[in-house]
Design a protein around this motif. Structure first.
Motif, PDB file in Angstrom:
ATOM      1  N   CYS A  88       0.795  -1.180   0.091  1.00 57.10           N
ATOM      2  CA  CYS A  88       0.031  -0.153  -0.132  1.00 57.10           C
ATOM      3  C   CYS A  88       0.767   1.196  -0.176  1.00 57.10           C
ATOM      4  CB  CYS A  88      -1.002   0.074   1.134  1.00 57.10           C
ATOM      5  SG  CYS A  88      -1.976  -1.286   1.112  1.00 57.10           S
ATOM      6  N   LEU A  89       2.059   1.098  -0.049  1.00 58.57           N
ATOM      7  CA  LEU A  89       2.929   2.365  -0.046  1.00 58.57           C
ATOM      8  C   LEU A  89       3.111   2.775  -1.673  1.00 58.57           C
ATOM      9  CD1 LEU A  89       5.637   1.486   2.773  1.00 58.57           C
ATOM     10  CD2 LEU A  89       3.737   2.803   3.053  1.00 58.57           C
ATOM     11  N   ASP A  90       3.731   3.908  -1.614  1.00 60.66           N
ATOM     12  CA  ASP A  90       3.586   4.586  -2.824  1.00 60.66           C
ATOM     13  C   ASP A  90       5.102   4.377  -3.633  1.00 60.66           C
ATOM     14  OD1 ASP A  90       1.181   6.049  -2.809  1.00 60.66           O
ATOM     15  OD2 ASP A  90       2.091   7.447  -1.534  1.00 60.66           O
ATOM     16  N   ASP A  91       4.980   3.697  -4.763  1.00 63.16           N
ATOM     17  CA  ASP A  91       6.250   3.269  -5.335  1.00 63.16           C
ATOM     18  C   ASP A  91       7.063   4.553  -6.030  1.00 63.16           C
ATOM     19  OD1 ASP A  91       5.485   0.796  -5.631  1.00 63.16           O
ATOM     20  OD2 ASP A  91       4.795   0.525  -7.515  1.00 63.16           O
ATOM     21  N   ILE A  92       6.329   5.580  -6.005  1.00 67.34           N
ATOM     22  CA  ILE A  92       7.353   6.775  -6.752  1.00 67.34           C
ATOM     23  C   ILE A  92       7.726   7.569  -5.769  1.00 67.34           C
ATOM     24  CG2 ILE A  92       5.488   8.580  -6.704  1.00 67.34           C
ATOM     25  CD1 ILE A  92       5.763   8.467  -9.670  1.00 67.34           C
ATOM     26  N   LEU A  93       7.424   7.389  -4.206  1.00 66.61           N
ATOM     27  CA  LEU A  93       7.968   8.210  -3.353  1.00 66.61           C
ATOM     28  C   LEU A  93       9.163   7.268  -2.670  1.00 66.61           C
ATOM     29  CD1 LEU A  93       4.860   9.423  -1.041  1.00 66.61           C
ATOM     30  CD2 LEU A  93       6.012  10.509  -3.320  1.00 66.61           C
ATOM     31  N   GLU A  97       9.894   9.183   2.519  1.00 67.92           N
ATOM     32  CA  GLU A  97       8.636   9.807   2.611  1.00 67.92           C
ATOM     33  C   GLU A  97       7.655   9.053   2.792  1.00 67.92           C
ATOM     34  OE1 GLU A  97      10.507  12.669  -1.076  1.00 67.92           O
ATOM     35  OE2 GLU A  97       9.404  10.860  -1.424  1.00 67.92           O
ATOM     36  N   LEU A 101       4.790  10.147   5.980  1.00 63.01           N
ATOM     37  CA  LEU A 101       3.611  10.474   5.673  1.00 63.01           C
ATOM     38  C   LEU A 101       2.848   9.422   6.609  1.00 63.01           C
ATOM     39  CD1 LEU A 101       1.238  11.625   4.100  1.00 63.01           C
ATOM     40  CD2 LEU A 101       1.561   9.542   2.533  1.00 63.01           C
ATOM     41  N   ARG A 133      13.561   4.880  -3.661  1.00 65.18           N
ATOM     42  CA  ARG A 133      12.113   4.745  -3.953  1.00 65.18           C
ATOM     43  C   ARG A 133      11.748   3.316  -3.768  1.00 65.18           C
ATOM     44  NH1 ARG A 133      10.720   8.476  -9.309  1.00 65.18           N
ATOM     45  NH2 ARG A 133      11.283  10.259  -8.692  1.00 65.18           N
TER      46      ARG A 133
ATOM     47  N   ARG B  12       3.491  15.259  -5.009  1.00 68.40           N
ATOM     48  CA  ARG B  12       4.818  14.559  -5.462  1.00 68.40           C
ATOM     49  C   ARG B  12       4.344  13.559  -6.190  1.00 68.40           C
ATOM     50  NH1 ARG B  12       7.090  14.059   0.575  1.00 68.40           N
ATOM     51  NH2 ARG B  12       8.782  15.975   0.642  1.00 68.40           N
ATOM     52  N   ARG B  16       6.386  13.592 -10.061  1.00 66.33           N
ATOM     53  CA  ARG B  16       7.394  12.617 -10.015  1.00 66.33           C
ATOM     54  C   ARG B  16       6.840  11.642 -10.956  1.00 66.33           C
ATOM     55  NH1 ARG B  16       9.521  11.297  -4.173  1.00 66.33           N
ATOM     56  NH2 ARG B  16      10.130  13.544  -3.787  1.00 66.33           N
ATOM     57  N   GLN B 101      -5.751   0.475  -5.679  1.00 66.46           N
ATOM     58  CA  GLN B 101      -4.593  -0.303  -5.044  1.00 66.46           C
ATOM     59  C   GLN B 101      -4.762  -0.540  -3.619  1.00 66.46           C
ATOM     60  OE1 GLN B 101      -1.126   1.683  -6.342  1.00 66.46           O
ATOM     61  NE2 GLN B 101      -1.764   1.769  -8.546  1.00 66.46           N
ATOM     62  N   LYS B 103      -4.905   1.567  -1.320  1.00 65.18           N
ATOM     63  CA  LYS B 103      -4.244   2.549  -0.391  1.00 65.18           C
ATOM     64  C   LYS B 103      -5.211   3.448   0.466  1.00 65.18           C
ATOM     65  CE  LYS B 103      -0.246   2.942  -3.503  1.00 65.18           C
ATOM     66  NZ  LYS B 103       0.465   3.871  -4.490  1.00 65.18           N
TER      67      LYS B 103
END
Lengths: 304, 304
Positions: A88-93, A97, A101, A133, B12, B16, B101, B103
């Motif tokens: 569930c975390l963001d791939d792009i961050l 980060e 969050l 990342r 972000r 990104r 997803q 999230k």
């Protein structure tokens, strides 16, 4: 002391009874295994316990708060952390980060958040990954980050909803070790659903649910005692002479040089061994496992 | 703090994701391509014809150059209008992706409310839209001034553009977030984005000037906010050029030209004032925001 108490919990979707009057309790500090085949009602139960889903009936107390009352639900959310099967975390961050969050979602101050970040990174050995990342990490690293994210607000109770499904054995082991370390160092209560019976075997208590109902409950040892038998494997070159000597035993397998019989507990092997020792070249006592427990309780095998 | 961090996270996520940034500029590329390949000459000719008919400049004055400058600014105004739509589309799409997803479920196990989450997406869409529009403005103005010799916009014109951009961004962030609530999958959102991205150029009478469209289409466009956005931008971007270029042209001809080009809009024979156009955009934004808030509140009560 119980951190979760569930009594006659129900969740109906029209005619479908996803959860049908289940009751169980989870003690503080324990590893609790919650097992069932796909569609048994595991995730529905977790979603109810984590306040995501409303219940149809029954009562639930989590960390001393009564679920279903808006104010209590808010307090429950502060006391629980959840790791889902899917990431569930963001791939792009970056990992940092992402983790920060999660802390901010719990209204933690910047300094508290930084402090927690250091702590969870130390426990889960994530220090080197902070600047990377999340999307670039390996499966095991991602899982550890997911667990870290769920710990950023210091929950009393951690839900792990099939956290190792789809992972290779080495990665699975690294996640299991991380959970073990958490319990060791933080005394955390862990509510685990899993498809892997070797993980469930480490639990302090287990509940198996089937079609929304509790099918069995107890410690792994109790469940094995109740729902499985041990196996005595006898190696012999004189199988024809050996088999008549096993009169009254339930023979489960016969091969050229090996015969297996079902026994009720390890100690039951002793009199049998005494009576046939002149005919055997060796023996093994194989304990009943959680796979057998699950199979015997539900009549189903777990599909991964 | 939580609200701010969610907005930062979503910004972000947008900036990104190079593909998202690129695709949100796609309509701008289409507009430029259409103007260069097909429509530019046509629009320039219409201005040149007016100037040739009513011009009082000395013989040899390059009407085409004046007309080209006017059309360049008209086109930039159109690009500014569609930018806010496309950037908002990309940013609010993050909410669809988060839902798909799981999230969102993960966020909702923290004390964060659905309203805070929603404002996180809308706030980020607003900020990203404004930033991207300002970058577009800076780039386009540099191009117009240095490559085409168009006089730089005045300070008051800049302030007006910033104001219109803010109103525009608010309107589309709210509307597109409202729509995103109903879309469950990334592919559905992507399909919707393709349709909107293409359609928005027509809705704002950017690909084809207002006067080139049938009367019933012109009337229909006035029920969408995009036409007001493009009109507002055009008024500011072309104000000075029109008064300089059409110095000797009768007022009635200028008024007709401005209406044909969608610089001014009229309803029932009266010109719709800039103030009313801004009010319409704000009203659309508020309605969409209120509807989104109501739906979110309903969802919170039903299940979290």
């Amino acid at each position: 002391m119980a951190i979760i108490e569930v009594s006659q919990l129900q969740k109906y979707y029209g005619e479908i009874k996803a959860v049908d009057g289940i009751s169980f309790s989870v003690n503080e500090g324990e590893l609790f295994g919650f097992l069932g085949v796909n569609g048994a009602g595991k995730t529905t139960t977790i979603n109810i316990l984590s306040t995501l889903l409303s219940k149809t009936g029954g009562s639930v107390t989590v960390a001393g708060h009564e679920l279903g009352r808006e104010r209590d639900d808010a307090l429950i959310r502060r006391d629980i952390g959840i790791v889902y099967q899917q990431n569930c975390l963001d791939d792009i961050l970056t990992v940092e980060e992402n983790l920060l969050l999660r802390g901010y979602l719990f209204e933690q101050s910047r300094s508290k958040n930084r402090q927690k970040l250091t702590e969870v990174c130390e426990i889960l050995s994530l220090g080197d990954l902070l600047g990377r990342r999340y999307g670039k990490l390996s499966g095991g690293q991602k899982r550890r980050c997911e667990i870290a994210a769920a710990l950023m607000h210091t929950p009393k109770l951690l839900f792990l909803d099939e956290p190792t499904t789809g992972l290779d054995p080495a990665t699975r082991l690294s996640v299991q070790n991380a959970v073990g370390k958490l319990r060791e160092e933080m005394g955390m209560t862990v509510f685990l659903t899993t498809h892997y019976m070797e993980e469930a075997a480490n639990a302090d208590n287990i509940v198996i649910i089937d079609e929304g109902k509790v099918a069995a409950a107890g410690t792994p040892h109790e469940l094995k005692e109740r729902y499985t038998n041990d196996t005595l494997r006898l190696y012999s070159h004189e199988v024809e002479r050996l088999i008549p000597m096993l009169d009254g035993c339930r023979i489960t397998k016969t091969a050229a040089d090996c015969t297996e019989i079902e026994i009720k507990g390890t100690l039951s092997a002793l009199p049998i061994l005494n009576s046939v020792q002149h005919l055997i070249t060796g023996y093994e006592v194989i304990n009943g496992n959680m796979d057998s427990v699950f199979l015997n309780v539900t009549g189903k095998t777990l599909s991964i | 703090m939580t609200q701010l961090q969610l907005i930062v996270r979503n910004c972000r996520m947008y900036f990104r994701d190079r593909a998202a940034v690129l695709f949100s500029l796609l309509t701008m590329a289409i507009v430029i391509a259409l103007m260069v390949i097909f429509l530019g000459d046509m629009n320039v000719n219409s201005v040149t014809n007016i100037l040739t008919e009513f011009g009082t400049e000395p013989l040899g004055t390059n009407y085409e150059e004046q007309a080209s400058r006017l059309m360049l600014m008209w086109t930039i105004a159109g690009i500014m209008a569609v930018n806010a739509v496309n950037v908002s589309l990309a940013v609010t799409g993050i909410s669809v992706s988060d839902n798909a997803q799981h999230k969102t479920a993960s966020f909702l196990t923290s004390p964060v409310s659905r309203t805070t989450l929603s404002l996180g997406y809308i706030g980020a869409a607003f900020i990203c839209s404004v930033l991207m529009c300002l970058v577009t403005l800076a780039a386009a103005e540099c191009f117009a001034v240095f490559a085409w010799g168009v006089p730089a916009l005045s300070l008051s014109a800049h302030l007006k553009i910033i104001g219109i951009t803010a109103v525009n961004a608010f309107c589309y962030s709210s509307i597109l977030y409202l729509i995103s609530i109903f879309i469950r999958s990334n592919s559905a959102w992507s399909g919707f984005g393709t349709v909107i991205g293409t359609l928005v150029g027509f809705l704002g009478a950017i690909y084809v000037p207002m006067g080139g469209l049938p009367q019933y289409v012109q009337s229909g466009l006035k029920f969408t906010p995009v036409i007001y956005s493009s009109s507002l931008y055009r008024q500011v971007f072309t104000e000075e050029l029109i008064s300089n270029t059409f110095k000797a042209v009768p007022d009635a001809v200028i008024e007709e030209y401005m209406e044909q080009m969608g610089i001014t809009l009229s309803a029932g024979g009266d010109t719709i004032s800039a103030f009313l156009q801004i009010a319409i955009l704000i009203f659309c934004g508020i309605i969409a925001l209120s509807a989104a808030a109501l739906i979110m509140k309903h969802r919170s009560v039903k299940d979290r």
